[in-house]
Design an enzyme around this catalytic site. Structure first.
Site, PDB file in Angstrom:
ATOM      1  N   PHE A 160       0.840  -1.122  -0.087  1.00  0.00           N
ATOM      2  CA  PHE A 160      -0.057   0.040   0.060  1.00  0.00           C
ATOM      3  C   PHE A 160       0.882   1.145   0.063  1.00  0.00           C
ATOM      4  O   PHE A 160       0.357   2.481  -0.327  1.00  0.00           O
ATOM      5  CB  PHE A 160      -0.973   0.037   1.296  1.00  0.00           C
ATOM      6  CG  PHE A 160      -0.238   0.470   2.553  1.00  0.00           C
ATOM      7  CD1 PHE A 160      -0.091   1.847   2.814  1.00  0.00           C
ATOM      8  CD2 PHE A 160       0.235  -0.429   3.416  1.00  0.00           C
ATOM      9  CE1 PHE A 160       0.653   2.156   4.041  1.00  0.00           C
ATOM     10  CE2 PHE A 160       0.866  -0.012   4.519  1.00  0.00           C
ATOM     11  CZ  PHE A 160       0.991   1.253   4.789  1.00  0.00           C
ATOM     12  N   LYS A 184      -1.423  -7.428  -9.261  1.00  0.00           N
ATOM     13  CA  LYS A 184      -2.400  -7.453  -8.272  1.00  0.00           C
ATOM     14  C   LYS A 184      -1.717  -6.342  -7.154  1.00  0.00           C
ATOM     15  O   LYS A 184      -0.899  -6.379  -6.572  1.00  0.00           O
ATOM     16  CB  LYS A 184      -2.044  -8.866  -7.409  1.00  0.00           C
ATOM     17  CG  LYS A 184      -3.408  -9.358  -6.602  1.00  0.00           C
ATOM     18  CD  LYS A 184      -3.914  -8.650  -5.406  1.00  0.00           C
ATOM     19  CE  LYS A 184      -2.955  -8.488  -4.328  1.00  0.00           C
ATOM     20  NZ  LYS A 184      -3.418  -7.324  -3.194  1.00  0.00           N
ATOM     21  N   GLU A 187      -4.824  -3.968  -1.952  1.00  0.00           N
ATOM     22  CA  GLU A 187      -6.491  -3.652  -2.081  1.00  0.00           C
ATOM     23  C   GLU A 187      -6.817  -2.361  -1.201  1.00  0.00           C
ATOM     24  O   GLU A 187      -7.947  -2.093  -1.060  1.00  0.00           O
ATOM     25  CB  GLU A 187      -7.143  -5.097  -1.391  1.00  0.00           C
ATOM     26  CG  GLU A 187      -7.002  -5.392   0.046  1.00  0.00           C
ATOM     27  CD  GLU A 187      -5.459  -5.975   0.470  1.00  0.00           C
ATOM     28  OE1 GLU A 187      -4.844  -5.843  -0.325  1.00  0.00           O
ATOM     29  OE2 GLU A 187      -5.165  -6.625   1.346  1.00  0.00           O
ATOM     30  N   SER A 237       5.317  -7.022   3.438  1.00  0.00           N
ATOM     31  CA  SER A 237       5.872  -7.122   4.625  1.00  0.00           C
ATOM     32  C   SER A 237       6.699  -8.490   4.630  1.00  0.00           C
ATOM     33  O   SER A 237       6.396  -9.251   3.633  1.00  0.00           O
ATOM     34  CB  SER A 237       4.608  -7.507   5.751  1.00  0.00           C
ATOM     35  OG  SER A 237       3.887  -8.382   5.439  1.00  0.00           O
ATOM     36  N   CYS A 292       9.352   1.988   3.335  1.00  0.00           N
ATOM     37  CA  CYS A 292      10.301   0.701   3.610  1.00  0.00           C
ATOM     38  C   CYS A 292      11.781   1.312   3.882  1.00  0.00           C
ATOM     39  O   CYS A 292      12.733   0.598   4.713  1.00  0.00           O
ATOM     40  CB  CYS A 292      10.289  -0.247   2.742  1.00  0.00           C
ATOM     41  SG  CYS A 292      11.063   0.210   1.150  1.00  0.00           S
ATOM     42  N   GLU A 392       9.483  -3.790  12.947  1.00  0.00           N
ATOM     43  CA  GLU A 392       9.194  -2.849  12.020  1.00  0.00           C
ATOM     44  C   GLU A 392       7.958  -2.214  12.615  1.00  0.00           C
ATOM     45  O   GLU A 392       6.878  -2.778  12.681  1.00  0.00           O
ATOM     46  CB  GLU A 392       9.229  -3.416  10.587  1.00  0.00           C
ATOM     47  CG  GLU A 392       8.932  -2.272   9.575  1.00  0.00           C
ATOM     48  CD  GLU A 392       8.668  -2.783   8.335  1.00  0.00           C
ATOM     49  OE1 GLU A 392       7.789  -3.714   8.203  1.00  0.00           O
ATOM     50  OE2 GLU A 392       9.129  -1.919   7.349  1.00  0.00           O
TER      51      GLU A 392
HETATM   52  P1  NAD Z   1       1.449  -6.526   3.177  1.00  0.00           P
HETATM   53  O1  NAD Z   1       2.553  -7.621   3.127  1.00  0.00           O
HETATM   54  O2  NAD Z   1       0.599  -6.473   4.212  1.00  0.00           O
HETATM   55  O3  NAD Z   1       0.747  -6.589   1.681  1.00  0.00           O
HETATM   56  C1  NAD Z   1       1.429  -6.719   0.512  1.00  0.00           C
HETATM   57  C2  NAD Z   1       0.711  -7.676  -0.705  1.00  0.00           C
HETATM   58  O4  NAD Z   1       0.454  -8.823  -0.052  1.00  0.00           O
HETATM   59  C3  NAD Z   1      -0.642  -7.014  -0.748  1.00  0.00           C
HETATM   60  O5  NAD Z   1      -0.852  -6.769  -2.226  1.00  0.00           O
HETATM   61  C4  NAD Z   1      -1.658  -7.664   0.008  1.00  0.00           C
HETATM   62  O6  NAD Z   1      -2.885  -7.860  -0.743  1.00  0.00           O
HETATM   63  C5  NAD Z   1      -0.857  -9.034  -0.125  1.00  0.00           C
HETATM   64  N1  NAD Z   1      -1.145  -9.713   1.174  1.00  0.00           N
HETATM   65  C6  NAD Z   1      -1.423  -9.332   2.468  1.00  0.00           C
HETATM   66  N2  NAD Z   1      -1.781 -10.508   3.322  1.00  0.00           N
HETATM   67  C7  NAD Z   1      -1.489 -11.492   2.586  1.00  0.00           C
HETATM   68  C8  NAD Z   1      -1.402 -12.972   2.697  1.00  0.00           C
HETATM   69  N3  NAD Z   1      -1.707 -13.223   4.213  1.00  0.00           N
HETATM   70  N4  NAD Z   1      -1.175 -13.847   1.977  1.00  0.00           N
HETATM   71  C9  NAD Z   1      -0.932 -13.436   0.872  1.00  0.00           C
HETATM   72  N5  NAD Z   1      -0.843 -12.023   0.507  1.00  0.00           N
HETATM   73  C10 NAD Z   1      -1.199 -11.110   1.426  1.00  0.00           C
HETATM   74  O7  NAD Z   1       2.371  -5.071   3.079  1.00  0.00           O
HETATM   75  P2  NAD Z   1       1.786  -3.901   3.324  1.00  0.00           P
HETATM   76  O8  NAD Z   1       1.258  -3.462   4.753  1.00  0.00           O
HETATM   77  O9  NAD Z   1       1.014  -3.242   2.080  1.00  0.00           O
HETATM   78  O10 NAD Z   1       3.056  -2.771   3.061  1.00  0.00           O
HETATM   79  C11 NAD Z   1       4.070  -2.684   4.078  1.00  0.00           C
HETATM   80  C12 NAD Z   1       5.169  -3.290   4.101  1.00  0.00           C
HETATM   81  O11 NAD Z   1       5.821  -3.471   2.846  1.00  0.00           O
HETATM   82  C13 NAD Z   1       6.200  -3.078   5.196  1.00  0.00           C
HETATM   83  O12 NAD Z   1       6.616  -4.154   5.791  1.00  0.00           O
HETATM   84  C14 NAD Z   1       7.320  -2.556   4.252  1.00  0.00           C
HETATM   85  O13 NAD Z   1       8.431  -2.351   4.837  1.00  0.00           O
HETATM   86  C15 NAD Z   1       7.060  -3.197   3.192  1.00  0.00           C
HETATM   87  N6  NAD Z   1       7.707  -2.525   1.939  1.00  0.00           N
HETATM   88  C16 NAD Z   1       9.216  -3.243   1.369  1.00  0.00           C
HETATM   89  C17 NAD Z   1       9.592  -2.349   0.465  1.00  0.00           C
HETATM   90  C18 NAD Z   1      10.942  -2.971  -0.050  1.00  0.00           C
HETATM   91  O14 NAD Z   1      11.576  -2.630  -1.140  1.00  0.00           O
HETATM   92  N7  NAD Z   1      11.804  -3.691   0.647  1.00  0.00           N
HETATM   93  C19 NAD Z   1       9.004  -1.524  -0.271  1.00  0.00           C
HETATM   94  C20 NAD Z   1       7.888  -1.033   0.148  1.00  0.00           C
HETATM   95  C21 NAD Z   1       7.297  -1.586   1.305  1.00  0.00           C
END
Ligand code: NAD
Length: 508
Positions: A160, A184, A187, A237, A292, A392
């Site tokens: 997000f 994808k 959401e 994450s 991130c 984090e």
């Molecule tokens: P998230 O892991 O909750 O969601 C990421 C994606 O995974 C979304 O599209 C979501 O729909 C999907 N998802 C969520 N739960 C899931 C599950 N149980 N099983 C399968 N798919 C699932 O992450 P977020 O909260 O949207 O984003 C923040 C996180 O992203 C932070 O941890 C941040 O550090 C990380 N991030 C990392 C980078 C990088 O380059 N290292 C860049 C941006 C964000």
């Protein structure tokens, strides 16, 4: 064509799926509201696509691959040239949607788009990026050369926090290399991503080459296990990234997973004081700490610990407000759930004995009483066993640790399992050189707080922040999205002498 994103009308509309070049309404019964984090106003509804819809998107991508992989490089590049022009033209409009659905300030929303736009610009040089190698006469009359061929249907799963930049890390590079794509988006804020996809179609990406499905775990798992998908790019994450990496890997796919972080800024007493403190405050609290690469830990070395009161004073001056309001420094967190989690972690810091110098909980923003706001929060007296250090937080919380020497600081950073980014603030070239050499973190800033590389390099987070060896964009992603084929060739000259039968493995 139906618009993928609801217009300004007061009626709440549904975000669409993109399958085979058409925007379609999902048949699902499961929907989620896309909320403005400053107001909780419902901006749209997002479907959790059915497994049949995911399959239809992948099948469309597979069909489109046959022709797209044969499309000349110049034709692919020209689509990216058009796309970058369209993104520039529509940047302000997309930024307004992005700020409304994500919460970040308009300036930050434009930055989110711009950092993605740079990747599209880089995609325009695929002609040289995708070149193979050639060695003449590796044996008598024998040449060896490599082809970098597209691999097929690729998929991207995005978080997000950067709804423009991160989708643009993925689909332009995959597609310009001759692959087709299923995206994808998050959401929680898919609307600005959909506007970018709409521009990609306008730029000339053919039907089926780019597809979009929405959803959560079920859709992600369907992507990770679909037999026609060859590669999955994930950003999000650590928990979900590890799951995606394992599941997609078990199903034979290439996977790159960029995950969570705990980024340390190490401050030496010889650093430029004003510049350093300004940089720390911007990198810790900007975008409400939902980057991130945000600085979430400050390591004050020696006498620089005396700067902490000034750090606090600067953080106190930041203005918390809706991202759409002029002069805002810190917008809301993405959701009430994210706010509750950050507040619970702040409480854990207090319980575990850290000193709460600045408490961002309970901040009130007139006119935005329902927003998910947490103000800048500063902890000192933090130890490495506290949850505010080990987890984090992903909110506007900076934890400060103090050490006596640069060696201690390097050892501290290297003991932390994450490896996304780190920074050193100093005026000493020798200290900077030692730091960049000994620090075990994939992206290093020297007097730069958020060292995200420009697109002709690659994003190179490491250790606990990444799974898979190749990172997004730059040369690494061209390797990720292509298969190297090595050809060894001999052409016989009719007039040449017959060399006879050769039963050894040597080329002569
Ligand atoms: P998230 O892991 O909750 O969601 C990421 C994606 O995974 C979304 O599209 C979501 O729909 C999907 N998802 C969520 N739960 C899931 C599950 N149980 N099983 C399968 N798919 C699932 O992450 P977020 O909260 O949207 O984003 C923040 C996180 O992203 C932070 O941890 C941040 O550090 C990380 N991030 C990392 C980078 C990088 O380059 N290292 C860049 C941006 C964000």
């Amino acid at each position: 064509m139906n618009a993928p994103v609801p217009s300004n009308s007061t009626q709440v509309e549904n975000a669409k799926l993109l399958i085979d070049g058409r925007w379609v309404e999902s048949n699902t019964t499961e929907w989620q509201d896309v909320l403005n984090p400053a107001t909780q106003q419902v901006l749209a509804r997002v479907p959790f696509a059915t497994l049949e819809e995911v399959d239809a998107a992948v099948q469309a991508a597979q069909r489109a691959f046959t022709e797209w992989r044969q499309t000349p490089i110049g034709a692919r590049m020209r689509i990216m040239l058009k796309l970058q022009a369209l993104i520039r033209e529509h940047s302000k409009r997309i930024a307004a949607v992005l700020s409304a659905e994500q919460g970040k300030t308009l300036a930050d929303a434009e930055g989110d788009i711009f950092r993605g736009l740079e990747v599209v610009e880089h995609a325009c040089s695929v002609g040289s990026l995708q070149m193979g190698e050639f060695a003449e006469n590796v044996a008598g009359g024998v040449d060896t050369y490599t082809l970098r061929q597209p691999i097929g249907v690729c998929a991207g799963i995005t978080p997000f926090n950067f709804p423009a930049m991160i989708p643009l890390w993925m689909f332009p590079m995959a597609i310009v290399c001759g692959n087709t794509f299923v995206l994808k988006p998050s959401e929680q804020d898919p609307l600005s991503t959909l506007l970018l996809v709409e521009l990609a179609l306008e730029a000339g990406i053919p039907a089926g080459v780019l597809n979009v499905v929405h959803g959560g775990k079920e859709v992600v798992d369907a992507i990770c296990t679909h037999p026609l998908i060859k590669a999955v790019s994930f950003v999000g994450s650590t928990a979900v990234g590890t799951h995606v990496y394992n599941l997609a890997g078990q199903h034979g796919k290439r996977v790159q997973a960029m995950m969570g972080a705990k980024n340390h800024a190490v401050v030496l007493p010889d650093a430029n004081r004003e510049q350093t403190l300004n940089a720390l405050v911007g990198a810790a609290f900007g975008a409400a700490g939902q980057r991130c690469m945000a600085t979430s830990v400050a390591v004050m070395v020696g006498e620089s610990r005396q700067w902490i009161p000034q750090l606090k004073a600067l953080a106190e001056q930041l203005k918390v407000n809706a991202g759409s309001e002029p002069g805002t420094d810190v917008g809301p967190l993405i959701s009430p759930r994210a706010k509750a989690r950050v507040e619970e972690l702040i409480e854990s810091g207090v319980r575990e004995g850290a000193r709460l110098e600045l408490d961002g909980r309970g901040v009130k923003v007139p006119g935005y009483e329902n927003g998910n706001f947490v103000g800048p929060t500063l902890f000192t007296g933090v130890t490495t066993d506290m949850r505010i250090y080990t987890e984090e937080i992903f909110g506007p919380v900076l934890v400060v640790l103090e050490v006596d020497t640069l060696d201690e600081a390097i050892a501290l950073v290297n003991r932390n399992p994450f490896g996304n980014g780190t920074g050193l603030f100093t005026q000493s070239g020798a200290a900077a050189r030692k730091f960049q050499s000994e620090i075990d973190v994939g992206q290093v800033g020297i007097n730069i707080p958020i060292p995200v590389p420009v697109p002709f390099f690659s994003f190179t987070g490491s250790r606990g922040s990444k799974l898979g060896d190749l990172g997004p964009y730059g040369k690494q992603v061209v390797q990720f999205y292509t298969q190297t084929k090595t050809v060894t060739a001999r052409w016989f000259d009719d007039a040449s002498v017959n060399t006879g039968v050769n039963t050894t493995i040597h080329l002569r």
